[in-house]
Design an enzyme around this catalytic site. Structure first.
Site, mmCIF file in Angstrom:
data_model
loop_
_atom_site.group_PDB
_atom_site.id
_atom_site.type_symbol
_atom_site.label_atom_id
_atom_site.label_comp_id
_atom_site.label_asym_id
_atom_site.label_seq_id
_atom_site.Cartn_x
_atom_site.Cartn_y
_atom_site.Cartn_z
ATOM 1 N N ASP A 242 -1.444 2.959 2.668
ATOM 2 C CA ASP A 242 -2.661 3.774 2.756
ATOM 3 C C ASP A 242 -3.818 2.864 3.174
ATOM 4 O O ASP A 242 -3.590 1.862 3.844
ATOM 5 C CB ASP A 242 -2.904 4.499 1.420
ATOM 6 N N HIS A 265 -3.797 2.519 6.643
ATOM 7 C CA HIS A 265 -4.691 3.520 7.222
ATOM 8 C C HIS A 265 -6.058 2.935 7.554
ATOM 9 O O HIS A 265 -7.044 3.654 7.637
ATOM 10 C CB HIS A 265 -4.819 4.730 6.289
#
Ligand code: NAG
Ligand code: NAG
Ligand code: NAG
Ligand code: NAG
Ligand code: NAG
Length: 441
Positions: A242, A265
């Site tokens: 993430d 991310h």
């Protein structure tokens, strides 16, 4: 170990403590120094080191050593300059623990060995799934060493069939309501969820750490900041499933630099304003960093319906490589496939994207701001992004997208569609909430 010299001056204080606190037992000290009578204090350098092995830790990676760690912590916490030592060459299995301050003075957790979380989900207590190692109310604290903190999270990453565990999955290391905290040199890996979290804290420095978990491990943010100010994160490698760094509401004065981010991310502000909440984030500087093989690069995301303000954010000198969306502002953030649009949005203003160069794999820039609260004061300068796969393929969109985004562009800008992407002028918020966002934050 150069820190230890600091403790020399505390020996005299400590000698007198020994006489006041007779319950501190000698066996808990690895003195490595001459006897404690007058005239020898100077040659004694390690009086305040508390080795977890001396507190009876099994150190086999299977027996639970968490009570031993807490005991070691409590002893170190009682003396000025206490050091908790987790020696190299040993593995310590820990159930969830809270290491609580405030302490007598500066405390160091020296991690040279390996700390392991319980791998079986069933051995976690249902009432304490929020975090594994919890630092609470610690002031003036350093965690350092060449060791590893391993959340062994792989069972948590699988799709969950039973309702036994809700959405809550443990954070590996959490600092709550803490101040003047330094985290350096250590490796944190395979957390069930977030690797390193600071909430309600102030004065944080994260230097030269490694965070690592697989790119497909869900929600495994590297560093998560919430209600935390005066933060510096530098010279670290962060790769996870993430956000490498996630900056949430209540954060200000955050400086991130010389970071290698990926997989993951990217570096994100938000999602802010979920469930119509107030979000305030300001004075964020991310610079001189590399982001590679990630879904996003520099990103700000807010939910529909929230209120508040994101202000004074700069992403500068970022090298991207094979990033799907290197530059993103999304005021329609939604973690499901479809969220209803609502009135109001967290306002976004004064955002600089400068010197961002490298390659993208889906779309170079995607600024989706809302009709009623447009993004204002956006600056794009010296952005040069080329497709990572050479000639465009079907899924790539070379066109820059800027909707309801106002500000200034300065070349060079590649692709050239970025030159006429932003709207000129102020951009007036039409929604009543946005006018009060300055007072809210
Ligand atoms: C933190 O500890 C250092 C010594 O290690 C000391 O000089 C400093 O004043 C302390 N800071 C606070 C806020 O207590
Ligand atoms: C960074 O951390 C590593 C691993 O603990 C260590 O070997 C190295 O010396 C550290 N580098 C600096 C500059 O402190
Ligand atoms: C913007 O944020 C930066 C970095 O945190 C800070 O140094 C600067 O003073 C801020 N600028 C304004 C106008 O507040
Ligand atoms: C919300 O509004 C945006 C911009 O006007 C639009 O593109 C999007 O389709 C809307 N979403 C929904 C679910 O109505
Ligand atoms: C954006 O650029 C303009 C003109 O170069 C400058 O005056 C302004 O301060 C910049 N905005 C921010 C948020 O730095």
């Amino acid at each position: 170990m150069k820190h230890l010299s600091l403790f020399l001056c505390q020996i005299l204080v400590f000698s007198s403590l020994l006489t006041i606190i007779p319950s501190i037992e000698g066996r808990k000290f690895h003195r490595g120094c001459k006897k404690h009578h007058k005239g020898y204090e100077d040659s004694c350098t390690s009086i305040s080191i508390f080795n977890i092995l001396s507190f009876g830790a099994k150190a086999n990676g299977v027996s639970d050593d968490s009570k031993k760690l807490v005991a070691t912590w409590k002893a170190a916490c009682k003396v000025p300059g206490g050091v908790v030592q987790i020696p190299s060459g040993h593995k310590f299995l820990l159930k969830p623990v809270t290491l609580q301050g405030p302490c007598m003075g500066h405390v160091t957790l020296q991690v040279d060995g390996t700390l392991l979380a319980q791998p079986k989900i069933g051995s976690w207590s249902k009432s304490n799934l929020f975090q594994w190692i919890n630092f609470k109310w610690v002031h003036n604290f350093t965690i350092q060493g060449s060791g590893t903190i391993d959340g062994q999270g792989y069972n948590w990453w699988k799709p969950m069939k039973s309702k036994y565990i809700s959405d809550i999955k443990p954070t590996a290391l959490r600092f709550y309501a803490s101040e003047d905290v330094t985290v350096r040199d250590i490796t944190i890996r395979n957390s069930p969820q977030v690797h390193l979290k600071f909430d309600n804290s102030r004065g944080v420095k994260v230097d030269n750490i490694t965070i690592s978990s697989p790119g497909n491990s869900p929600n495994t943010d590297g560093i998560h900041l919430q209600n935390t100010r005066d933060v510096e994160i530098l010279h670290s490698n962060i790769g996870s499933g993430d956000d490498c760094v996630s900056i949430q509401t209540g954060c200000s004065n955050v400086h991130i630099h010389h970071i290698n981010c990926g997989p993951g991310h990217g570096i994100s502000l938000g999602g802010l304003g979920k469930d119509k909440s107030i979000a305030c984030v300001s004075d964020i500087l991310v610079e001189n960093s590399n982001i590679q093989n990630t879904l996003y690069g520099a990103r700000i995301k807010t939910w529909q319906g929230g209120i508040g303000l994101v202000k004074n954010v700069t992403f500068s000198n970022i090298q991207v490589a094979n990033v799907n969306f290197p530059i993103v502002i999304n005021q329609f953030y939604c973690d499901k496939s479809l969220c209803q649009n609502q009135t109001g949005s967290v306002a976004i203003k004064e955002v600089n994207f400068e010197r961002i160069t490298g390659t993208f794999s889906t779309q170079p820039i995607h600024l989706a701001c809302s009709d009623d609260v447009p993004c204002t004061g956006i600056n794009l300068s010296d952005i040069q992004l080329k497709p990572s796969r050479g000639p465009l393929e079907g899924s790539q969109n070379q066109e820059a997208l800027c909707s309801n985004s106002y500000g200034n562009s300065k070349g060079p800008l590649i692709p050239s569609s970025m030159n006429y992407c932003l709207k000129k002028g102020g951009g007036v918020s039409v929604h009543k909430f946005s006018r009060s966002s300055n007072e809210l934050c």
